[in-house]
Motif scaffolding. Structure first.
Motif, mmCIF file in Angstrom:
data_model
loop_
_atom_site.group_PDB
_atom_site.id
_atom_site.type_symbol
_atom_site.label_atom_id
_atom_site.label_comp_id
_atom_site.label_asym_id
_atom_site.label_seq_id
_atom_site.Cartn_x
_atom_site.Cartn_y
_atom_site.Cartn_z
ATOM 1 N N ARG A 516 23.538 10.963 22.649
ATOM 2 C CA ARG A 516 24.227 12.121 23.220
ATOM 3 C C ARG A 516 25.673 12.206 22.736
ATOM 4 N NH1 ARG A 516 27.341 13.316 27.720
ATOM 5 N NH2 ARG A 516 27.493 11.099 28.239
ATOM 6 N N THR A 517 26.359 11.092 22.707
ATOM 7 C CA THR A 517 27.777 11.116 22.335
ATOM 8 C C THR A 517 27.976 11.302 20.838
ATOM 9 O OG1 THR A 517 27.726 8.683 22.315
ATOM 10 C CG2 THR A 517 28.588 9.749 24.288
ATOM 11 N N GLN A 518 27.096 10.733 20.028
ATOM 12 C CA GLN A 518 27.318 10.841 18.586
ATOM 13 C C GLN A 518 26.826 12.169 18.010
ATOM 14 O OE1 GLN A 518 25.598 7.971 15.967
ATOM 15 N NE2 GLN A 518 23.577 8.895 15.975
ATOM 16 N N MET A 519 25.942 12.867 18.730
ATOM 17 C CA MET A 519 25.369 14.094 18.187
ATOM 18 C C MET A 519 26.428 15.165 17.950
ATOM 19 S SD MET A 519 22.044 16.260 19.439
ATOM 20 C CE MET A 519 20.994 14.831 19.215
ATOM 21 N N VAL A 520 27.394 15.286 18.866
ATOM 22 C CA VAL A 520 28.468 16.280 18.688
ATOM 23 C C VAL A 520 29.258 15.969 17.427
ATOM 24 C CG1 VAL A 520 30.611 17.182 19.675
ATOM 25 C CG2 VAL A 520 28.634 16.788 21.147
ATOM 26 N N TYR A 521 29.548 14.702 17.202
ATOM 27 C CA TYR A 521 30.286 14.307 15.999
ATOM 28 C C TYR A 521 29.468 14.582 14.737
ATOM 29 C CZ TYR A 521 34.007 11.934 18.591
ATOM 30 O OH TYR A 521 35.090 11.644 19.384
ATOM 31 N N SER A 522 28.188 14.246 14.772
ATOM 32 C CA SER A 522 27.335 14.456 13.605
ATOM 33 C C SER A 522 27.207 15.940 13.281
ATOM 34 C CB SER A 522 25.940 13.866 13.863
ATOM 35 O OG SER A 522 26.019 12.479 14.064
ATOM 36 N N LEU A 523 27.020 16.765 14.313
ATOM 37 C CA LEU A 523 26.902 18.205 14.098
ATOM 38 C C LEU A 523 28.206 18.795 13.560
ATOM 39 C CD1 LEU A 523 24.883 19.201 17.303
ATOM 40 C CD2 LEU A 523 24.062 19.250 14.935
ATOM 41 N N THR A 524 29.331 18.282 14.028
ATOM 42 C CA THR A 524 30.632 18.751 13.534
ATOM 43 C C THR A 524 30.776 18.471 12.051
ATOM 44 O OG1 THR A 524 31.666 18.403 15.698
ATOM 45 C CG2 THR A 524 33.130 18.529 13.789
ATOM 46 N N VAL A 525 30.468 17.244 11.649
ATOM 47 C CA VAL A 525 30.569 16.870 10.236
ATOM 48 C C VAL A 525 29.547 17.642 9.409
ATOM 49 C CG1 VAL A 525 30.378 14.968 8.588
ATOM 50 C CG2 VAL A 525 31.496 14.592 10.792
ATOM 51 N N ALA A 526 28.372 17.885 9.965
ATOM 52 C CA ALA A 526 27.352 18.666 9.244
ATOM 53 C C ALA A 526 27.819 20.097 9.023
ATOM 54 C CB ALA A 526 26.041 18.655 10.017
ATOM 55 N N ALA A 527 28.492 20.678 10.034
ATOM 56 C CA ALA A 527 29.012 22.043 9.879
ATOM 57 C C ALA A 527 30.056 22.102 8.773
ATOM 58 C CB ALA A 527 29.612 22.522 11.204
ATOM 59 N N ILE A 528 30.925 21.098 8.723
ATOM 60 C CA ILE A 528 31.932 21.030 7.651
ATOM 61 C C ILE A 528 31.248 20.827 6.302
ATOM 62 C CG2 ILE A 528 33.909 19.721 6.759
ATOM 63 C CD1 ILE A 528 34.566 19.023 9.697
ATOM 64 N N THR A 529 30.187 20.018 6.304
ATOM 65 C CA THR A 529 29.412 19.791 5.076
ATOM 66 C C THR A 529 28.902 21.103 4.500
ATOM 67 O OG1 THR A 529 28.727 17.549 5.694
ATOM 68 C CG2 THR A 529 27.281 18.756 4.190
ATOM 69 N N ILE A 530 28.415 21.976 5.377
ATOM 70 C CA ILE A 530 27.860 23.262 4.929
ATOM 71 C C ILE A 530 28.963 24.240 4.544
ATOM 72 C CG2 ILE A 530 26.571 25.306 5.668
ATOM 73 C CD1 ILE A 530 24.910 23.406 7.451
#
Length: 579
Positions: A516-530
């Motif tokens: 739960r806690t890491q998903m927000v971070y992963s999604l944030t970095v994924a958005a920047i990736t795109i």
């Protein structure tokens, strides 16, 4: 549109022909089920993931996810009542099949054996000595996180070894510095597959190279697969950015989303785990303390774990060398220069990591027992008892892994990945293809919990499609990189991924809280990736501009959107001083 569909059709046919009759039969079953059940094929992973967050019980959620899948498969030949009976029998077969798989068995044995090794090291006082030594350098939450990050980068050769080694070593240090277990598990998880996936020498490299080579061969191009792999590294935006994201959060001491609340709790109250948490390692492991009066020595940890590391490297080399015996040209090159970069790369890539790491952990355990008995810290009977106690603490991890593998087998048979590919693949502007590949890989990997499987599904499709749309080398390389990094991102987020599970285990964190806690971070970095990576690169912006700009954006997001946890630590210190 026609060119896209033709390329897709030709690629699919080519893969089937190359795969042989046995694999073709498996593909047919998956395709038939995918066509039959359609959107319902996503039910099993959806049930498992949704229930995991709702009930916070991973075993229950995975069990129901697997059962929902086998129930659907049971409907092929029976009515609803018969499907319940057939589904239950099929569920048992899936679990037994997962346990019987040699790779899975090796992973289970390696987890249990490393658990026993960590218990021995703890009983000898080695873990405590290392923690005290690191604590002298890790005097702040910042330095504790940076040291954890550096250790994660150093154990680059295998993601499983990363999770199982770094966590137990750093857990006492980060606990003392009031760094939450959620943040520790995030650092471990984000320096496992992301670094192993781009390391020039690792247990991943052989699989990634074989996928690249086969994909190019399918369109009649002979390439240096290793050279193509190196070219993909600058385009592996998520891998690179998530590694730097950890660094920025540590040096700025800023967090956001659920992680902020976890760090706030840990700093203010000293509770590294939330109330009611269920750590993936029981007190049988975390509660092991050296006997009173034992002289603490870091060598009691350095030697056994060092033996584990050296044995792993030697094992990767030997195991890979034996696996390459049928490739005469490679063997000749290795014999001519046995310690060259080429020899190490080829042998490591061909090795079976599950077997090697189990062997290395067993050797490390034997050395730890011999040291403890020799120093009269414990008797041989006590050593074996301690080792078994450490193994017992990880039984729950073994149960979760077996269910996760069973779920993966079920959704493979249902054709879930094939359904997702058929729905999400469509004609698109050329600049969007790498982005779509990244997103598609993320969704499949998240739903199936396997990055390897996702890579194997998408790479044979991505390279021919990219060549059909734009034959420029950098564009094709970027698309191949999008497959590899998209699969890692989805796997990183997925609560049913074995690496996510092992990261929770290594840090003794509640698995759902970690996810739960890491998903927000992963999604944030994924958005920047795109937005800052694949779209600009797809439009032709040079990678020399895109990559530094993406890194700068990651740093800016952490700095400007994160909330400081440094002030919380200062506030707590002031309160204690006042008292």
């Amino acid at each position: 549109m026609k060119r896209f569909r033709l390329s897709l059709l030709l690629t699919a046919l080519f893969v089937i022909v190359l795969s042989g009759s046995a694999f073709a039969a498996e593909v047919d079953i998956a395709q038939v089920n995918s066509d039959k059940f359609g959107i319902w094929t996503i039910i099993p992973p959806l049930v498992a993931i949704a229930l995991a967050f709702i009930t916070k019980n991973v075993v229950f959620s995975l069990f129901l996810g697997v059962f929902s899948g086998v129930f659907m498969l049971g409907l092929n030949d029976s009515n609803v009542i018969g499907a319940f009976f057939n589904g239950f029998m099929m569920l048992i077969d899936k679990i037994l099949g997962s346990m019987a798989d040699s790779w899975n068995a090796g992973i289970l044995l390696q987890c249990l054996t490393i658990g026993g090794l960590i218990a021995l090291v703890s009983k000898m006082g080695g873990a405590k000595a290392v923690a005290e030594a690191l604590a002298k350098r890790a005097k702040t939450p910042m330095s504790a996180q940076i040291i954890t990050w550096i250790l994660g980068l150093l154990v680059f050769f295998d993601d499983y070894a990363n999770s199982l080694i770094v966590g137990p070593i750093m857990r006492p240090v980060t606990d003392k510095m009031r760094v939450s277990r959620e943040k520790l598990s995030f650092i471990i998880d984000a320096t496992a597959a992301p670094i192993s996936g781009i390391a020039l020498i690792s247990t991943w490299i052989g699989y990634e190279l074989s996928l690249i080579k086969d994909a190019y061969d399918s369109v009649g191009q002979t390439v240096n697969a290793y050279g193509v792999f190196i070219q993909t590294i600058p385009f592996r935006f998520y891998n690179i950015l998530i590694l730097l994201f950890i660094f920025f959060t540590a040096i700025f001491l800023k967090e956001f989303g659920p992680m902020y609340h976890a760090e706030k709790r840990a700093r203010k109250t000293g509770k590294v785990l939330p109330d009611g948490a269920k750590p993936m390692v029981s007190e049988e492991a975390t509660g092991l303390e050296p006997a009173h009066g034992i002289k603490l020595s870091v060598w009691n940890a350095i030697i056994p774990i060092g033996v584990l590391m050296v044995s792993a490297f030697a094992g990767f080399y030997y195991n890979g060398y034996m696996a390459l015996q049928e490739d005469a040209a490679v063997i000749v090159a290795i014999k001519q220069s046995p310690f060259s970069f080429y020899a190490i790369r080829e042998t490591f890539g061909a090795s079976d990591a599950s077997i090697v790491l189990f062997q290395a952990a067993l050797i490390g355990s034997i050395v730890a027992m011999a040291m403890g008995v020799g120093k009269k810290i414990f008797t041989i009977s006590e050593a074996i008892e301690t080792w078994i106690q450490g193994m017992k603490s990880l039984v729950i991890t073994g149960v979760i892994l077996l269910l996760a593998w069973s779920l993966s087998s079920v959704i493979k048979e249902l054709g879930t990945a094939k359904f997702l590919v058929s729905v999400l693949s469509d004609a698109m502007p050329a600049f969007l293809l790498p982005t779509v590949i990244f997103i598609l890989g993320s969704i499949i990997s998240f739903a199936t919990g396997t990055s390897y499987g996702t890579m194997g599904i998408l790479m044979p499709l991505a390279v021919p499609l990219a060549l059909a749309i734009n034959p420029e080398n950098s564009y094709v390389v970027m698309s191949a990189g999008a497959v590899l990094t998209g699969a890692i991102f989805g796997d990183h987020c997925s609560p049913i991924s074995d690496t996510t599970i092992l990261s929770s285990m290594g840090s003794a964190c509640d698995h759902i809280e970690h996810t739960r806690t890491q998903m927000v971070y992963s999604l944030t970095v994924a958005a920047i990736t795109i937005l800052c990576g694949y779209i600009p690169a797809g439009l032709g912006v040079p990678i020399a501009i895109v990559l530094p700009a993406s890194i700068a954006v990651v740093g800016a997001v952490v700095y400007f959107f994160g909330k400081s946890v440094k002030d919380l630590a200062i506030e707590e210190a002031e309160v204690e001083e006042a008292v």
